[in-house]
Design a protein around this motif. Sequence first.
Motif, mmCIF file in Angstrom:
data_model
loop_
_atom_site.group_PDB
_atom_site.id
_atom_site.type_symbol
_atom_site.label_atom_id
_atom_site.label_comp_id
_atom_site.label_asym_id
_atom_site.label_seq_id
_atom_site.Cartn_x
_atom_site.Cartn_y
_atom_site.Cartn_z
ATOM 1 N N ARG A 63 0.864 -1.187 0.000
ATOM 2 C CA ARG A 63 0.000 0.000 0.000
ATOM 3 C C ARG A 63 0.897 1.231 0.000
ATOM 4 O O ARG A 63 2.084 1.149 0.292
ATOM 5 C CB ARG A 63 -0.881 0.001 1.234
ATOM 6 C CG ARG A 63 -1.649 -1.277 1.397
ATOM 7 C CD ARG A 63 -3.102 -1.004 1.594
ATOM 8 N NE ARG A 63 -3.811 -2.234 1.857
ATOM 9 C CZ ARG A 63 -4.617 -2.790 1.003
ATOM 10 N NH1 ARG A 63 -4.813 -2.236 -0.164
ATOM 11 N NH2 ARG A 63 -5.250 -3.895 1.299
ATOM 12 N N GLY A 64 0.316 2.373 -0.313
ATOM 13 C CA GLY A 64 1.092 3.608 -0.264
ATOM 14 C C GLY A 64 1.187 4.262 -1.623
ATOM 15 O O GLY A 64 0.228 4.235 -2.405
ATOM 16 N N PRO A 65 2.320 4.854 -1.938
ATOM 17 C CA PRO A 65 2.458 5.614 -3.189
ATOM 18 C C PRO A 65 2.506 4.692 -4.412
ATOM 19 O O PRO A 65 3.567 4.323 -4.906
ATOM 20 C CB PRO A 65 3.760 6.391 -2.998
ATOM 21 C CG PRO A 65 4.511 5.658 -1.952
ATOM 22 C CD PRO A 65 3.508 4.946 -1.109
ATOM 23 N N TRP A 66 1.351 4.324 -4.911
ATOM 24 C CA TRP A 66 1.241 3.387 -6.036
ATOM 25 C C TRP A 66 1.891 3.937 -7.297
ATOM 26 O O TRP A 66 2.321 3.182 -8.156
ATOM 27 C CB TRP A 66 -0.228 3.063 -6.302
ATOM 28 C CG TRP A 66 -1.061 4.284 -6.554
ATOM 29 C CD1 TRP A 66 -1.759 4.976 -5.644
ATOM 30 C CD2 TRP A 66 -1.218 4.959 -7.797
ATOM 31 N NE1 TRP A 66 -2.362 6.063 -6.228
ATOM 32 C CE2 TRP A 66 -2.045 6.069 -7.563
ATOM 33 C CE3 TRP A 66 -0.753 4.752 -9.090
ATOM 34 C CZ2 TRP A 66 -2.400 6.952 -8.558
ATOM 35 C CZ3 TRP A 66 -1.122 5.628 -10.078
ATOM 36 C CH2 TRP A 66 -1.937 6.718 -9.814
ATOM 37 N N TRP A 67 1.949 5.252 -7.432
ATOM 38 C CA TRP A 67 2.472 5.856 -8.667
ATOM 39 C C TRP A 67 3.976 5.657 -8.819
ATOM 40 O O TRP A 67 4.504 5.786 -9.908
ATOM 41 C CB TRP A 67 2.121 7.341 -8.711
ATOM 42 C CG TRP A 67 2.624 8.103 -7.531
ATOM 43 C CD1 TRP A 67 3.835 8.719 -7.416
ATOM 44 C CD2 TRP A 67 1.960 8.289 -6.298
ATOM 45 N NE1 TRP A 67 3.960 9.287 -6.177
ATOM 46 C CE2 TRP A 67 2.805 9.041 -5.462
ATOM 47 C CE3 TRP A 67 0.724 7.920 -5.790
ATOM 48 C CZ2 TRP A 67 2.466 9.405 -4.171
ATOM 49 C CZ3 TRP A 67 0.381 8.288 -4.508
ATOM 50 C CH2 TRP A 67 1.252 9.022 -3.717
ATOM 51 N N PRO A 73 9.572 10.546 -12.835
ATOM 52 C CA PRO A 73 9.798 11.701 -11.962
ATOM 53 C C PRO A 73 8.722 12.779 -12.104
ATOM 54 O O PRO A 73 8.364 13.444 -11.127
ATOM 55 C CB PRO A 73 11.159 12.239 -12.391
ATOM 56 C CG PRO A 73 11.643 11.407 -13.509
ATOM 57 C CD PRO A 73 10.669 10.312 -13.747
ATOM 58 N N GLU A 74 8.195 12.940 -13.295
ATOM 59 C CA GLU A 74 7.137 13.947 -13.494
ATOM 60 C C GLU A 74 5.870 13.550 -12.732
ATOM 61 O O GLU A 74 5.222 14.384 -12.101
ATOM 62 C CB GLU A 74 6.844 14.100 -14.992
ATOM 63 C CG GLU A 74 5.758 15.105 -15.309
ATOM 64 C CD GLU A 74 6.162 16.552 -14.995
ATOM 65 O OE1 GLU A 74 5.257 17.409 -15.003
ATOM 66 O OE2 GLU A 74 7.340 16.831 -14.756
ATOM 67 N N LEU A 75 5.520 12.298 -12.784
ATOM 68 C CA LEU A 75 4.341 11.819 -12.049
ATOM 69 C C LEU A 75 4.565 11.962 -10.554
ATOM 70 O O LEU A 75 3.659 12.383 -9.812
ATOM 71 C CB LEU A 75 4.038 10.366 -12.414
ATOM 72 C CG LEU A 75 2.822 9.736 -11.743
ATOM 73 C CD1 LEU A 75 1.560 10.512 -12.067
ATOM 74 C CD2 LEU A 75 2.673 8.283 -12.166
ATOM 75 N N ASN A 76 5.771 11.643 -10.081
ATOM 76 C CA ASN A 76 6.086 11.815 -8.656
ATOM 77 C C ASN A 76 5.964 13.277 -8.237
ATOM 78 O O ASN A 76 5.441 13.587 -7.164
ATOM 79 C CB ASN A 76 7.497 11.307 -8.356
ATOM 80 C CG ASN A 76 7.590 9.807 -8.500
ATOM 81 O OD1 ASN A 76 6.593 9.096 -8.436
ATOM 82 N ND2 ASN A 76 8.802 9.319 -8.710
#
Length: 86
Positions: A63-67, A73-76
């Motif tokens: 679970r957590g930051p699925w992205w 890096p842009e999505l992050n």
Amino acid sequence: MTPRVLDGTGGRAGRTIWLAPLLLGACAVGPDYHAPEASLTGTTGWKSAVEWRPAAPADQAARGPWWEVYADPELNRLEALALQAN
């Protein structure tokens, strides 16, 4: 000025008199119409490609930051901005 002759062929009222029966006649269903029979009992006639089975949730999945799975890096960066603004 010439006098108008009210013979039922001109003007808005005259058009309505001739147009109303035509439009209403288009809604009629023919005399030989028979409603189709709908059978709600018995088999459906189709089978599922696979057998039905109960849901199996993946509780052990991370679970957590699925992205971060995408390593983009842009999505992050966009996710960080969204979390700050939320």
